[in-house]
Scaffold this motif. Structure first.
Motif, PDB file in Angstrom:
ATOM      1  N   LYS A 158     -50.551  99.796  48.124  1.00  0.00           N
ATOM      2  CA  LYS A 158     -50.797 100.742  49.227  1.00  0.00           C
ATOM      3  C   LYS A 158     -52.122 100.432  49.919  1.00  0.00           C
ATOM      4  O   LYS A 158     -52.555 101.183  50.787  1.00  0.00           O
ATOM      5  N   PRO A 182     -53.573 116.097  36.511  1.00  0.00           N
ATOM      6  CA  PRO A 182     -53.135 114.736  36.184  1.00  0.00           C
ATOM      7  C   PRO A 182     -53.812 114.212  34.920  1.00  0.00           C
ATOM      8  O   PRO A 182     -53.183 113.527  34.117  1.00  0.00           O
ATOM      9  N   ILE A 200     -59.296 113.204  39.491  1.00  0.00           N
ATOM     10  CA  ILE A 200     -58.407 113.802  38.480  1.00  0.00           C
ATOM     11  C   ILE A 200     -59.212 114.579  37.440  1.00  0.00           C
ATOM     12  O   ILE A 200     -58.662 115.115  36.497  1.00  0.00           O
ATOM     13  N   THR A 260     -49.863 109.303  35.701  1.00  0.00           N
ATOM     14  CA  THR A 260     -50.112 108.123  36.546  1.00  0.00           C
ATOM     15  C   THR A 260     -49.704 108.387  37.988  1.00  0.00           C
ATOM     16  O   THR A 260     -50.445 108.079  38.933  1.00  0.00           O
ATOM     17  N   LEU A 261     -48.520 108.953  38.144  1.00  0.00           N
ATOM     18  CA  LEU A 261     -48.033 109.201  39.502  1.00  0.00           C
ATOM     19  C   LEU A 261     -48.908 110.221  40.220  1.00  0.00           C
ATOM     20  O   LEU A 261     -49.232 110.065  41.405  1.00  0.00           O
ATOM     21  N   ARG A 262     -49.293 111.251  39.484  1.00  0.00           N
ATOM     22  CA  ARG A 262     -50.164 112.268  40.103  1.00  0.00           C
ATOM     23  C   ARG A 262     -51.517 111.642  40.434  1.00  0.00           C
ATOM     24  O   ARG A 262     -52.075 111.883  41.509  1.00  0.00           O
ATOM     25  N   ALA A 263     -52.043 110.815  39.529  1.00  0.00           N
ATOM     26  CA  ALA A 263     -53.336 110.161  39.792  1.00  0.00           C
ATOM     27  C   ALA A 263     -53.228 109.212  40.970  1.00  0.00           C
ATOM     28  O   ALA A 263     -54.175 109.011  41.724  1.00  0.00           O
ATOM     29  N   SER A 264     -52.014 108.653  41.148  1.00  0.00           N
ATOM     30  CA  SER A 264     -51.816 107.726  42.262  1.00  0.00           C
ATOM     31  C   SER A 264     -51.650 108.455  43.590  1.00  0.00           C
ATOM     32  O   SER A 264     -51.662 107.824  44.647  1.00  0.00           O
ATOM     33  N   GLY A 265     -51.418 109.731  43.546  1.00  0.00           N
ATOM     34  CA  GLY A 265     -51.309 110.489  44.784  1.00  0.00           C
ATOM     35  C   GLY A 265     -49.958 111.107  45.035  1.00  0.00           C
ATOM     36  O   GLY A 265     -49.720 111.687  46.092  1.00  0.00           O
ATOM     37  N   TYR A 266     -49.042 110.990  44.082  1.00  0.00           N
ATOM     38  CA  TYR A 266     -47.752 111.679  44.244  1.00  0.00           C
ATOM     39  C   TYR A 266     -47.999 113.181  44.192  1.00  0.00           C
ATOM     40  O   TYR A 266     -48.795 113.653  43.374  1.00  0.00           O
ATOM     41  N   THR A 267     -47.322 113.893  45.079  1.00  0.00           N
ATOM     42  CA  THR A 267     -47.525 115.345  45.094  1.00  0.00           C
ATOM     43  C   THR A 267     -46.661 115.993  44.016  1.00  0.00           C
ATOM     44  O   THR A 267     -45.690 115.403  43.540  1.00  0.00           O
ATOM     45  N   ARG A 319     -56.224 111.088  46.908  1.00  0.00           N
ATOM     46  CA  ARG A 319     -55.774 110.013  46.009  1.00  0.00           C
ATOM     47  C   ARG A 319     -54.680 109.191  46.675  1.00  0.00           C
ATOM     48  O   ARG A 319     -54.656 107.971  46.592  1.00  0.00           O
ATOM     49  N   ARG A 320     -53.788 109.917  47.347  1.00  0.00           N
ATOM     50  CA  ARG A 320     -52.651 109.270  47.989  1.00  0.00           C
ATOM     51  C   ARG A 320     -53.117 108.264  49.046  1.00  0.00           C
ATOM     52  O   ARG A 320     -52.606 107.163  49.145  1.00  0.00           O
ATOM     53  N   GLY A 345     -47.175 110.669  30.479  1.00  0.00           N
ATOM     54  CA  GLY A 345     -47.944 109.501  30.930  1.00  0.00           C
ATOM     55  C   GLY A 345     -47.551 109.094  32.335  1.00  0.00           C
ATOM     56  O   GLY A 345     -48.419 108.845  33.199  1.00  0.00           O
ATOM     57  N   VAL A 346     -46.251 109.048  32.574  1.00  0.00           N
ATOM     58  CA  VAL A 346     -45.756 108.655  33.899  1.00  0.00           C
ATOM     59  C   VAL A 346     -46.206 109.672  34.944  1.00  0.00           C
ATOM     60  O   VAL A 346     -46.703 109.310  36.020  1.00  0.00           O
ATOM     61  N   TYR A 399     -55.087 103.250  41.139  1.00  0.00           N
ATOM     62  CA  TYR A 399     -55.533 103.442  39.759  1.00  0.00           C
ATOM     63  C   TYR A 399     -54.923 102.370  38.862  1.00  0.00           C
ATOM     64  O   TYR A 399     -53.716 102.132  38.922  1.00  0.00           O
ATOM     65  N   LEU A 424     -46.311 105.495  48.728  1.00  0.00           N
ATOM     66  CA  LEU A 424     -47.392 106.432  49.063  1.00  0.00           C
ATOM     67  C   LEU A 424     -48.158 106.033  50.308  1.00  0.00           C
ATOM     68  O   LEU A 424     -49.012 106.779  50.789  1.00  0.00           O
ATOM     69  N   THR A 435     -55.029 115.623  46.113  1.00  0.00           N
ATOM     70  CA  THR A 435     -53.822 114.793  46.000  1.00  0.00           C
ATOM     71  C   THR A 435     -53.721 113.865  47.211  1.00  0.00           C
ATOM     72  O   THR A 435     -53.432 112.673  47.079  1.00  0.00           O
ATOM     73  N   PHE A 480     -54.781 101.508  34.718  1.00  0.00           N
ATOM     74  CA  PHE A 480     -55.144 102.037  33.406  1.00  0.00           C
ATOM     75  C   PHE A 480     -55.136 100.941  32.348  1.00  0.00           C
ATOM     76  O   PHE A 480     -54.463  99.911  32.507  1.00  0.00           O
TER      77      PHE A 480
END
Lengths: 232, 773
Positions: A154, B382, A55, B291-298, A82-83, B287-288, A88, A111, A79, A90
């Motif tokens: 995941k 992200p 990121i 997090t989602l983007r960092a988690s891999g959501y496109t 990461r997916r 923030g959400v 992650y 995911l 992406t 925090f």
């Protein structure tokens, strides 16, 4: 080697205001290892974690995971990286306020092609009874457990934790660390945890100590302490 | 393995209810826009189609003529040799108690059919079927009784006359009268029994339909000369001149342009609201999203997710708006016309065009705007989301503020600087809402002012427009015709003191957006009534004409003959201050020459005294303050309901816009507000910092909006509306209107501010503990 980091440089700002936060970081981590990035505030540990998490971008240097150059990846590929490979956690949980505990964890499950069993995980996380609650109905520790659940469901290759106990009290922090330890043992994920709490280094396989954007030393613990035995 | 459904879907409904204020605003605005606009368009379209179909369905005449004596069979045969068919449509104007005049006739089977809306047609003595609109306007229903001087009638039916959609008792009237005059059907027995004078009017129909107005005019002229030869003709009115038939249809047509204007402004507002709320969602969810983007959501998954609540609200609003439009609001809109005109009950038609304009177009615009905003907003990294750093600008510099400025003032300035984009959008929102509000408020003033101007601006107390009676043939051949012509020529002379002859000629605009009648005044060079010496060959245009066509001295104006292709080009030598009609002024001698009317020709009188010595049959119409203001009175009646509806709708928009924008600004700062709360600031302190900054900006923006809204409204009324209506409506908005608008805005803002004070009070201190690096 599972993860190979070579000569990573990173700076922020421009011209006179330019600050170099990473000054040539190199390290390697094996699969399933528990690595702690330790250092005081401003040492560059969170920046390194963000670069490893795809990121943030390094100015120079290479990162190779499972033999694949991560620094060459384009945004879409990052992406996907990461997916498919990362989880992650925090410091401030970042849970979705209008989803229940279970649904927040499902956000992670979605995911993965092969997510872990959510009911089993809820038991492991100690959240079975709270699964239908919204985040605001939970304590800080419970929220962090949910956040870990979201990251771990995941079954990622690497779990990145950015000060996961930073906002928690002593007792809850130890519970969270134990949970991370259990996860590492049960699922065999590689865990990279950023912390400034020196006591945590004793539960890690590898301790990377940073100061002022450089690696001060890398120590491999011959004997690890259990999370419940840590004191600070 | 079955792919799991996206768990974020659980949030969609919760997101809507979690931010009910925002989504309710969008929902209400969409429903109001779709409901009002589609209700109106459906009603008008159904009426227009029904009205247009009525011409063939009810076999409406191609014209009518009135003769002094009932035609004999031989006369009818002679007239019908022309190939046209004539039908008797005799009537008696019966004075009723309560000063109503009812035009009574028997049921017609072949021409100008009468539509039974309710009850039955009268078959017996003392039964009457009255016009539905007349019944509504006078609170009459079936079973009630009406009395003439002679008989008592029981109302047995409510009807609509296909040739009386607007109640013109005479085609010479400048405005219809739906209150005191109406038409009614009685049995043959009752008709015979009524003693009022019978009027021998015949409707005619051509063998085939004319291809255009010019051909119709030619046929009508030919036909009338045939009728004149065979009867004692008193009046003739070809269909295209019959106001009772055409007035309502023309009105329907012109009002549609108003609703389209309303729709376009609403579309702009909706697009703007959508962009703002979408951007706000992304800010709140940073923030959400991080997090989602960092988690891999496109981006695509998040894009769909954040579009979904809006789409759902739009979808439901479309359904509710259309349902309201097709049911309740359609009737409300329809009644605006049914109160003035006598239309039969037309069936409601599914209107695809209205659906496209009121539903599909706004939905597409809102989706496109949301997509653009979302795409743009979601394109940042992200990490930036996690850091709540959503600005695309890399460099942030704090504007230097002198330390001598008080802390609270500096703080407020910082709040203003931080929210400049929001305040700019608030400005756009206020401006659009103000434009609509001013439009709704100023139109009645404009109409009233126009009425006053007309009264002050009269060329003469009265203008008598002469008419050539139907039995006069200007190219008289027989002795009888020559005598009649001579009698006419003497009959149109007056001894009235101050009466002044002039030539009035009517032309049409050439190549204009809407074909418009332009009156040509051919006046005497030393006229007592025109305060401008107009030498031979010089052309002056009225202020109304100059304003309407944006014409200036030195320009050329192209006009053409009413029913011919002959085009005249006049160079404008001056502008004559006259607002009452779109007219041009020239020397009478010159006018008579240009239009080939003959040296001695005149067709009207100016007079400040009443002319009593000209036979009424030679006077086509009188133009005076009352006749000119009849139009404005009717405009008030026609637009009155619409304007009230618009004012309510715009106030709702005005309020919701302020609410939405202020809410966004407070929410955007909720973390800082929470933080200063922790530091020990009281709610009052915080209001001083945040709400007062917004209050100052709102007041300043309102003040800036007013003159801009004024200019835009001037353009809308004078250019847009006037281009689509007959005549010219000079815009008028008195200064007290702006004071009222400002106060209205402030009252709306005070209510909004109170709501926001509650919101500030409720912002939890824990918000400040959220992780923002």
């Amino acid at each position: 080697m599972f993860l190979e980091v070579k000569d990573i440089h990173k700076s922020y700002g421009e011209k006179d205001n330019r600050i170099e936060v990473l000054k040539g970081i190199s390290l390697s981590i094996d699969k399933g290892e528990f690595c702690v990035l330790l250092g005081p505030s401003g040492s560059g540990k969170s920046t390194l974690l963000n670069i490893l998490g795809g990121i943030d971008e390094a100015d120079s240097g290479t990162i190779e995971i499972l033999g694949k150059q991560m620094t060459m990846l384009k945004e879409k590929e990052l992406t996907q990286y990461r997916r498919n490979h990362l989880g992650y956690v925090f410091q401030m949980y970042n849970l979705i306020p209008n989803l229940t505990v279970r649904e927040n964890i499902e956000v992670g499950a979605y995911l993965s092609k092969k997510p872990l069993d959510i009911d089993h995980l809820l038991v492991l996380l100690g959240l079975e009874e709270h699964q239908d609650k919204l985040p605001r109905q939970l304590s800080g520790g419970q929220q962090q457990r949910t956040s870990i659940g979201r990251a771990i469901i995941k079954n990622p290759d690497i779990l990145l934790c950015d000060e996961p106990t930073g906002a928690l009290d002593y007792k809850t922090s130890k519970e969270i660390l134990k949970l991370i330890e259990d996860i590492n043992r049960e699922y065999g994920n590689t865990i990279i945890m950023v912390t400034h709490n020196a006591a945590i280094k004793e539960m890690a396989d590898v301790v990377v100590r940073l100061r002022d954007g450089m690696i001060r030393d890398i120590v491999r613990n011959v004997e690890k302490k259990k999370a419940e035995d840590l004191e600070w | 393995m079955v792919r799991q459904k996206n768990p974020l879907r659980h949030r969609v409904i919760r997101e809507i209810f979690g931010d009910l204020g925002k989504y309710a605003t969008i929902f209400i605005m969409m429903v109001a826009m779709i409901g009002l606009a589609s209700g109106y368009l459906i009603a008008v379209d159904s009426m227009q189609k029904g009205y247009a179909e009525g011409f063939s369905l009810y076999n409406i005449e191609d014209g009518n003529f009135t003769v002094a004596n009932k035609l004999t069979d031989d006369q009818i045969d002679e007239i019908e040799k022309s190939g046209n068919t004539i039908y008797p449509i005799f009537f008696k104007d019966v004075e009723m108690e309560d000063h109503h005049t009812l035009r009574m006739m028997v049921e017609r089977k072949n021409v100008n059919q009468i539509i039974l809306d309710e009850g039955k047609m009268p078959t017996r003595m003392n039964e009457v079927a009255i016009d539905r609109n007349f019944a509504d306007n006078n609170q009459l229903k079936i079973g009630d009784h009406l009395s003439s001087n002679q008989y008592d009638y029981e109302i047995v039916g409510l009807v609509s006359f296909s040739d009386y959609s607007a109640m013109f008792s005479s085609n010479k009237d400048s405005m219809f009268d739906a209150i005191l005059f109406s038409v009614a059907v009685v049995s043959e027995e009752s008709y015979e029994a009524e003693k009022a004078k019978e009027i021998y009017r015949y409707a005619w129909q051509y063998e085939s339909k004319a291809k255009d107005e010019a051909e119709e005019k030619k046929w009508a002229d030919e036909f009338v000369s045939t009728v004149r030869k065979n009867s004692e003709l008193e009046e003739y009115v070809p269909q295209y001149l019959n106001q009772a038939i055409f007035f309502a249809g023309d009105d329907l047509q012109s009002d549609s342009s108003m609703i389209h204007l309303f729709l376009y402004i609403m579309l702009l507002i909706m697009a703007f609201v959508t962009s703002l709320t979408t951007a706000d969602t992304i800010v709140k969810e940073a923030g959400v999203i991080g997090t989602l983007r960092a988690s891999g959501y496109t981006k695509w998954e998040l894009f769909i997710h954040y579009l979904s609540p809006l789409l759902l609200v739009i979808f439901v609003a479309c359904i509710v708006g259309n349902l309201l439009g097709y049911t309740y609001l359609k009737d409300v809109m329809r009644n605006l016309y049914y109160n003035s005109y006598s239309f039969p009950n037309y069936p409601t038609l599914i209107n695809m065009e209205a659906f496209l304009e009121t539903t599909i177009a706004p939905v597409i615009i809102m989706i496109v705007v949301s997509v653009i905003v979302l795409m743009r907003k979601l394109s940042i990294s992200p990490l930036q989301f996690l850091r709540h750093d959503l600005s695309r600008k890399k460099n942030h510099f704090a504007m230097k503020l002198a330390h001598s400025i008080s802390f609270f003032f500096r703080y407020r300035l910082r709040v203003i600087f931080q929210n400049i984009p929001h305040y700019f959008m608030l400005f756009i929102g206020l401006l659009l809402a103000n434009i609509l509000l001013l439009f709704g408020l100023s139109l009645p003033y404009t109409i009233d002012h126009y009425e006053e101007t007309i009264a002050e601006d009269l060329l003469a107390t009265k203008q008598y427009i002469l008419s050539i009676p139907a039995n006069i043939n200007l190219e008289a051949e027989s002795m009888e015709e020559k005598m009649a012509l001579m009698e006419f020529m003497q009959g149109i002379e007056t001894e009235t003191e101050g009466a002044e002859k002039f030539t009035l000629y009517q032309l049409k605009t050439h190549n204009a957006v809407k074909e418009e009648n332009v009156l040509v005044y051919g006046v005497q060079e030393e006229s007592e009534y025109i305060d401008q010496k107009i030498p031979y060959g010089k052309i002056y245009v009225s202020t109304a004409c100059a304003n309407k066509f944006r014409a200036e001295v030195g320009n050329e104006i192209e006009l053409k003959e009413q029913y011919e292709d002959k085009v005249y080009t006049f160079k404008i030598d001056g502008i004559y201050p006259y607002n009452s009609s779109v007219a041009i002024f020239m020397n009478q001698e010159y006018a008579n020459e240009v239009f080939d009317l003959g040296e001695e020709y005149f067709s009207a009188y100016f007079s400040d005294e009443e002319i009593k010595d000209i036979d009424e049959q030679y006077i086509a119409s009188e133009i005076d303050a009352e006749s000119l203001t009849k139009v404005t009175r009717q405009l008030n009646v026609s637009f009155g309901g619409f304007m009230r509806a618009l004012r309510i709708a715009t106030f709702v928009i005005f309020f919701t816009m302020m609410y939405l924008l202020t809410k966004i600004i407070i929410e955007k700062n909720s973390q800082s507000i929470s933080m200063v709360k922790i530091l020990g600031y009281t709610t009052q302190d915080i209001q001083k910092l945040y709400l007062r900054a917004t209050s100052i900006v709102t007041i300043v923006e309102m003040l800036i909006c007013l003159p801009i809204a004024n200019s835009v409204n001037r353009w809308m009324i004078e250019d847009y509306m006037s281009a689509r209506m007959t005549g010219y409506l000079p815009y008028h908005a008195p200064s007290n209107l702006f004071v009222r608008m400002f106060l209205t805005g402030m009252i709306a803002y005070i209510v909004v501010a109170i709501l926001e004070m509650v919101k500030i009070y409720r912002i939890p201190k824990t918000d400040a503990l959220k992780n923002v690096e």
